[in-house]
Scaffold this active site. Structure first.
Site, PDB file in Angstrom:
ATOM      1  N   GLY A 107      38.170  40.439  39.243  1.00  0.00           N
ATOM      2  CA  GLY A 107      38.886  41.698  39.370  1.00  0.00           C
ATOM      3  C   GLY A 107      37.954  42.897  39.402  1.00  0.00           C
ATOM      4  CG  ASP A 109      40.164  45.109  35.881  1.00  0.00           C
ATOM      5  OD1 ASP A 109      39.890  44.222  36.715  1.00  0.00           O
ATOM      6  OD2 ASP A 109      40.954  44.927  34.929  1.00  0.00           O
TER       7      ASP A 109
END
Length: 255
Positions: A107, A109
């Protein structure tokens, strides 16, 4: 001015940088159905708090774990920012080798957190991100992203408890005065806070053992506040870690 946006499943963190200085930031509930026009209106309202508008933004960078919102932010870029917005993904370099089985699955993030943590520590580190899930992301002393651990998040667990147990209910995450709860509310608070603190300590300890070296543990995320004071293995808390990582990634692609 650089606008940095971390769109998570539950919360969206918006920050505004002047050079390396974060001049303002906001946390908002993520609206997974928001359109580009709604997002642009929301951003304009936030910037209006500092007498700025979208035209005052020179560039923007977005990390989104909600695919539909990533598309809408791209539309914001085209319509309102003259294409100046970058979406963290395969086309952007993060300056960090990804040593996982499927690098494309990591991901955005998680990557920006890892970049910011390694920049801060300069050595092996573990990021513990308290969001919808609790993510444990590991960086080697050589600055390689090694992988991580996922666990159900605090809010998910409280909601599941309230839904599946007829006589229990959702509670605020206030620390109990003692471990042994004298009421249903206090007992739930004790279980959540001390239970998650114990989980964090156990997982971070095992990660360090597996690495075979000391690693700095940094907590971040909107739900870190109630849990971290009761953790023994967390070295520091950085609520701005993801925004800092977004700025670093933008700089590495526009240096």
């Amino acid at each position: 001015m650089l606008l940095a946006i971390d769109a998570g499943n539950t919360q969206t963190h918006v920050g505004m940088f002047r050079g390396e200085e974060l001049v303002e930031h906001w946390r908002l509930a993520t609206d997974r159905d928001a359109t580009a026009d709604l997002l642009a209106t929301l951003l304009a309202d936030l910037l209006g708090l500092r007498d700025l508008g979208l035209r005052d933004i020179d560039a923007a960078i977005v990390s989104s774990v909600v695919p539909a919102l990533g598309h809408e932010y791209e539309q914001v870029s085209e319509r309102y920012l003259g294409g100046a917005l970058a979406l963290v993904g395969p086309d952007l370099k993060v300056g960090m080798p990804i040593r996982t089985d499927s690098p494309h699955e990591v991901g955005a993030d998680r990557l920006v957190n890892a970049v910011a943590a390694y920049e801060k520590c300069g050595g092996a580190c573990v990021v513990v991100d308290f969001g919808t899930t609790i993510n444990y992301d590991v960086v080697s002393r050589d600055g390689e992203f090694l992988g991580g651990v996922f666990a159900p998040g605090v809010e998910i667990s409280i909601e599941a408890l309230a839904q599946r147990a007829a006589r229990l209910f959702k509670v605020e995450l206030d620390p109990p005065s003692q471990v042994i709860g004298k009421s249903t509310q206090a007992a739930i608070q004790s279980g959540v806070i001390y239970g998650f603190a114990g989980q964090v300590d156990a997982i971070v300890r095992r990660i360090r053992e597996e690495l075979g070296e000391e690693a700095t543990a940094i907590a971040t995320g909107g739900l870190a506040g109630p849990i971290v004071p009761f953790c023994e293995e967390i070295d520091e808390t950085d609520d701005l870690l993801t925004l800092t990582g977004l700025r670093l990634v933008w700089e590495r692609n526009n240096g």
